[in-house]
Design a protein around this motif. Structure first.
Motif, short mmCIF file in Angstrom:
data_model
loop_
_atom_site.label_atom_id
_atom_site.label_comp_id
_atom_site.label_asym_id
_atom_site.label_seq_id
_atom_site.Cartn_x
_atom_site.Cartn_y
_atom_site.Cartn_z
N ARG A 515 0.88 -1.18 0.19
CA ARG A 515 0.11 -0.04 0.02
C ARG A 515 0.95 1.28 -0.02
NH1 ARG A 515 -3.34 -2.11 5.18
NH2 ARG A 515 -1.07 -2.28 5.74
N ALA A 517 1.50 5.31 -0.55
CA ALA A 517 0.86 6.87 -0.65
C ALA A 517 1.91 7.60 -1.57
CB ALA A 517 0.93 7.37 0.77
N GLN A 541 -2.50 4.57 -3.14
CA GLN A 541 -3.65 5.42 -2.65
C GLN A 541 -3.84 6.57 -3.75
OE1 GLN A 541 -2.97 6.51 1.40
NE2 GLN A 541 -2.59 4.30 2.07
N ALA A 562 0.90 11.05 6.01
CA ALA A 562 0.81 9.77 5.31
C ALA A 562 1.74 8.53 6.01
CB ALA A 562 1.40 10.08 3.85
N CYS A 568 -1.00 2.79 5.29
CA CYS A 568 0.22 3.11 4.47
C CYS A 568 1.52 2.36 4.72
CB CYS A 568 0.40 4.53 4.41
SG CYS A 568 1.99 5.23 3.73
N VAL A 571 5.80 5.71 1.04
CA VAL A 571 5.31 6.72 0.77
C VAL A 571 6.51 7.13 -0.44
CG1 VAL A 571 5.18 9.17 1.10
CG2 VAL A 571 4.38 7.57 2.79
N LYS A 609 8.74 2.70 7.98
CA LYS A 609 8.37 2.93 6.82
C LYS A 609 9.15 3.81 5.73
CE LYS A 609 3.40 3.07 8.38
NZ LYS A 609 2.24 3.52 8.35
#
Length: 1011
Positions: A515, A517, A541, A562, A568, A571, A609
């Motif tokens: 997923r 962002a 997204q 985000a 998420c 990114v 992340k």
């Protein structure tokens, strides 16, 4: 050599091995010509070692002893010697004995007495362990299943050699002697012991090359310029911490130091009184043998041969290269090259640049191996352009460009980097893979602890590049790629992709899922990133588009939001130069620095992340993101109890409770999958409790977890973010990280190789032996022959694989009788090679309901396609309708045993839609294999069709895998078609090929390859 022709000298027992300290030795059978070597060897053994060997003072060998220890029949009496420089350093022998411990008279006796003797100067180097591996393999080949050894209790070293080998053993004590008996059948423990010793020895041999205490550059010219003088200049400019010597036989007599470098200068190695660990050789190829001899006599540990004129120059050069390798190994030295570009080690306590690279790369955590000097230059240059002078995000830990790689190869570097604490990501550029089976094994183990990124050149011409004297691998590149994916290798196509993927993996944690962002101040650039995510199979997204005049604070706030969202996993930030009068900073160099600081601030709060940046016309942004960040303020530090999980996301199960983003034209609601997920064959590990791991938990550590055996170490560098000039490049690298993280999660639970009660392994083995005996001695080892249909059916049936009976129909009357025997409805098929498995040509007629229809169909078939003699018609019962598939297993001499699956007909033959797995395959791997082909939806109810019995299909694949794994003589199995119905399946056609197995494989005792 006076040996009977039926017991000829077994050349295939010869092997080069790496010892515990990283040096090499040659193991070979002892011959009658070794009498003087044996006597000289024995004279150098201490009295204590002689006592341990013979249980009594034994100062010298008698003539009778020498004759007995050098005359062998290579069946009941075998002796092996470990040699360096042509001289013995250790010996082992076995004598076949009967149950009473007397010399065996019956060839059925399967026990032997074994004894070792190792020169004192070489004890502790693992010589006895290596000899034991090889003498055990020889004994198994000669029908011996058990060894016995008598050892004095004080000889603890030899007792440890036996007990640590991992074999099932029994230990008794009688009359002051320890008697050890152990089975020679390899066990899981013995294989693990052997692989562990191999890894430590080969890693140590590479470490000795990369961290020498002293280097001699042989061939350093008298005037500046030239290969040797350039290598010397690179070595000195790098700040090498060891001793350096310049060697050239053309130096004037009396020259002591070479100017302007001011290094000691000598005419020969013999003039250097100190040890030399690494010799860099840059002399003409004709002069190299003399240099290698000098290096071996001086005790040099390894040689780097920059000289060209070897296998890349044609057949004569190939033979010159093989002679070079034999000579180097005879002295116990490892060899990089020939035609090498060099090696680099950026460790601060070494700082070695023994290469032709014009400058020392920055220190970092990327390990880099190439077979091409040109590609090596391109990779070093590309990494340098992407990072600051300190290395950092684009820095390397070590670099090796091996040229023709006659000895040291990518496999050796994988052994070294597996446990190297300074290497977090491995990048390999390969043009040939000499031992794909071993490569897949090592890559899988390394990928379990750190990413391995590979680009392979020369993929489509089926031949190795000039200079790579490797055996041709018959499997296509698509199969090699599939096996790499199974091993967790990240396969890319270009040098640029190597750098892109390496930068992201070296600087960012692994994503927990797909997923993504997307945010930035350009809608067009965000849409490009969105489309790229969909192309790569990610779940993007809806992009968040900021104003074109967005300030760094706007970016920071958007990125923080985000990253904090549960939906998420990663990114992608897109950025273009700011426009408008309200920009917070003035245009120019400062805007990139301000944005970089803002992005770092937001990313530092969520180190679990990954973040990647896409920029246009903002080179200063990329440079600032790659540079070290300012020391973080205490307020940004995360408390231990709230720190987010970092690089070890591969071990974290994906949470089903995370909400999905709302449907939107650019973020549509997910559709039901065409293929259901593979069944879970074993429970996933529970979610971790307690404080989560710190940042970069996926890096390779100096120490190991005692239970899990996984290397771990914390990251030491400040936060850096990779930046890319194109959205497609950033997203492709991120997608590779997502797929690799998914593989890591699956690798934590690889599944199991199931046992089936109805498998008759012993009976199958006896049948195979009978069939091979019937081939006669004229069929050479390795050449495969087809098994007669009835024998093939019987062999498959012993593994629970039942084929549908087929009856020949050479004429209409015979076809009618066959149909009556089988029962209507039946199928009438041709088996001519040009029509086999080609229903589109009309050679298959189905659902024949009665005799009249059968006769009419027979006439139509022969009138349309040819005479019965040409068509070879057969009659077979009809089976329930389903999906036609094909199951194959084949053994490639280099790649090993491969299990293949696809849909029969056009999908596999025309489109190449076939999935491959290494044998033995686990239940989880087979379930994924079935789902991995592009046509897999046809098996799972595509467009309302009835799903078929994929569980039965998986069981069939596993049974075929077991058959080939249990019996290496089975070199080919072809089941086509396999009709998979809603309930069960039917195997309509089967062929099996057998061959006498090769004497040595990657599954045998450890040995260095010889090409």
């Amino acid at each position: 050599m006076q040996t009977p022709p039926e017991h000829a000298y077994p050349t295939h027992w010869e092997a080069d091995v790496v010892l515990r300290d990283g040096g090499t030795a040659r193991i070979r059978p002892i011959t009658t010509d070794d009498a003087e070597r044996l006597v000289s060897f024995y004279e150098q053994v201490s009295d204590e070692s002689k006592y341990y060997r013979f249980f009594a003072p034994y100062p010298r060998l008698s003539d009778r002893d020498v004759h007995r220890f050098t005359h062998h029949d290579y069946v009941d009496r075998v002796g092996l010697a470990a040699t360096i420089g042509g001289e013995f350093i250790g010996t082992v022998r076995y004598d076949r004995i009967n149950e009473q411990g007397l010399p065996a008279k019956n060839p059925e006796d399967d026990q032997a007495e074994v004894a070792f003797l190792v020169q004192d100067a070489h004890q502790g180097r693992g010589v006895a362990s290596a000899l034991l591996e090889h003498i055990a393999a020889v004994a198994r080949e000669r029908g011996i299943r058990r060894f016995a050894a008598e050892v004095l209790p004080a000889n603890s070293k030899m007792i440890k050699v036996f007990t640590d080998a991992g074999y099932t053993h029994k230990r008794t004590f009688e009359d002051g002697v320890v008697r050890l008996e152990f089975d020679l059948e390899p066990t899981e423990q013995s294989m693990a012991v052997m692989r562990g010793r191999e890894q430590r020895a080969e890693a140590r041999s590479v470490q000795r090359l990369l961290a020498p205490g002293s280097v001699a550059v042989i061939g350093a010219g008298r005037a500046p310029g030239g290969v040797g003088r350039t290598a010397l200049r690179s070595l000195l400019d790098s700040g090498f911490t060891g001793r350096v010597h310049a060697v050239n036989h053309a130096f004037p007599e009396g020259l002591q130091r070479l100017d302007p470098e001011d290094v000691p200068a000598v005419r020969t190695l013999r003039e250097i009184t100190d040890p030399v660990d690494l010799a860099v050789i840059a002399v003409p190829a004709d002069s190299v043998p003399d240099v290698i001899r000098d290096c071996g006599e001086h005790g040099v540990q390894g040689v780097l041969v920059l000289s060209s004129g070897y296998a890349e120059a044609g057949p004569d050069g190939r033979e010159r290269q093989r002679a070079l390798l034999r000579q180097a190994r005879s002295y116990g030295m490892r060899l990089i090259g020939p035609n090498a570009f060099g090696l680099i080690n950026t460790a601060p306590d070494v700082r070695l640049n023994a290469s032709l690279a014009p400058q020392m790369p920055g220190a970092g955590h990327i390990g880099l191996f190439t077979q091409s000097g040109a590609i090596g230059i391109a990779l070093l240059s590309g990494l340098h352009a992407r990072g600051p002078g300190d290395g950092g995000i684009a820095g390397i830990s070590a670099f090796v460009s091996a040229g023709n790689r006659a000895d040291v190869s990518g496999n050796d570097l994988l052994q070294y980097w597996y446990e190297d604490p300074d290497t977090d990501v491995v990048i390999l550029y390969l043009e040939s893979i000499g031992n794909p089976r071993k490569f897949a094994r090592l890559a899988r183990r390394t990928a379990a602890v750190k990413p391995v990124v590979v680009a392979k050149g020369a993929r489509h011409n089926g031949t190795a590049p000039p200079g790579h004297a490797v055996p041709t691998v018959r499997v296509p590149d698509s199969t090699v790629a599939a096996l790499m994916r199974q091993a967790g290798v990240i396969r890319v196509d270009t040098v640029t992709e190597l750098i892109d993927a390496g930068l992201l993996l070296a600087s960012q944690p692994l994503p927990a899922g797909p997923r993504i962002a997307i945010l930035g101040n350009s809608e067009s650039l965000a849409l490009l990133a969105y489309d790229a995510c969909l192309t790569e199979g990610l779940r993007p997204q809806r992009p968040r588009v900021l104003a074109s005049a967005a300030t760094p604070d706007d970016f920071r706030a958007a990125l923080a939001e985000a990253l904090s969202a549960d939906g998420c996993d990663a990114v992608v930030v897109t950025a273009i130069p700011w426009v408008g009068e309200g920009a917070a900073v003035s245009p120019g160099g400062s805007e990139g620095a301000a944005l970089a600081d803002a992005l770092r601030t937001a990313a530092a709060a969520h180190p679990e992340k990954p973040v990647t940046v896409v920029h246009l016309a903002m080179d200063d942004l990329a440079q600032t993101l790659a540079a070290p960040a300012p020391a973080p303020a205490p307020a940004l530090a995360l408390p231990a109890e709230s720190a987010a999980p970092a690089r070890d996301q591969a071990a974290r199960p994906e949470s089903p409770a995370r909400p999905e983003p709302a449907a939107h034209p650019m973020n549509p609601a997910p559709e039901p999958p065409l293929i259901p997920p593979a069944p879970s064959h074993s429970p996933r590990p529970p979610a971790p409790t307690g404080p989560p791991p710190t940042l970069a938990a996926l890096q390779a550590p100096p120490a190991r977890d005692a239970e899990a055996g996984t290397p771990r170490r914390p990251r030491r560098e400040p936060l850096r973010i990779p930046a890319y000039p194109a959205a497609e490049r950033a997203v492709r690298s991120l997608a590779e990280a997502v797929r690799y993280a998914a593989w890591r999660r699956e690798a934590a639970d690889p599944g199991r190789v199931p046992e089936y009660d109805d498998i008759q392994e012993a009976a199958a083995g006896a049948g195979i032996e009978r069939l091979l005996d019937g081939l006669g001695p004229d069929v050479p080892t390795g050449r495969s022959v087809p098994v007669p249909p009835q024998d093939a059916e019987a062999l498959l049936a012993r593994y629970g694989i039942h084929t549908l009976p087929v009856l020949p129909a050479p004429d209409p009357d015979t076809a009618v009788r066959a149909a009556a025997r089988l029962g209507y409805p039946v199928a009438l098929k041709t088996t001519a090679p040009h029509l086999r498995h080609r229903p589109d040509l009309g050679g298959v007629r189905l659902d024949i309901a009665g005799e009249a229809e059968l006769r009419r169909t027979y006439a139509e078939l022969t009138d349309y396609l040819g005479s019965p003699e040409e068509l070879r018609p057969v009659v077979q019962s009809m089976v329930p309708r389903g999906v036609d598939t094909v199951v194959r297993a084949a053994i490639d001499p280099a790649a090993g045993a491969v299990l293949s699956f696809g849909l029969a007909g056009a999908p596999s033959q025309l489109l190449g839609d076939i999935a491959h797995r290494l044998i033995p395959a686990t239940d989880r791997e087979v379930a994924e294999q079935i789902r991995s082909i592009r046509a897999a939806p046809l098996l799972f109810g595509w467009r309302g069709s009835q799903p078929v019995d994929t569980a039965a299909l998986a069981e069939l694949l596993l049974r075929v895998s077991r058959l080939v794994d249990d019996h290496p003589e089975v070199v080919g199995v072809d089941l086509e078609p396999v009709v998979v119905a809603a309930q069960g399946l039917s195997v309509l056609g089967a062929t099996v090929r057998l061959a006498r197995p090769p004497a040595t494989t990657d599954l045998g005792p450890r040995r260095l390859p010889v090409y």
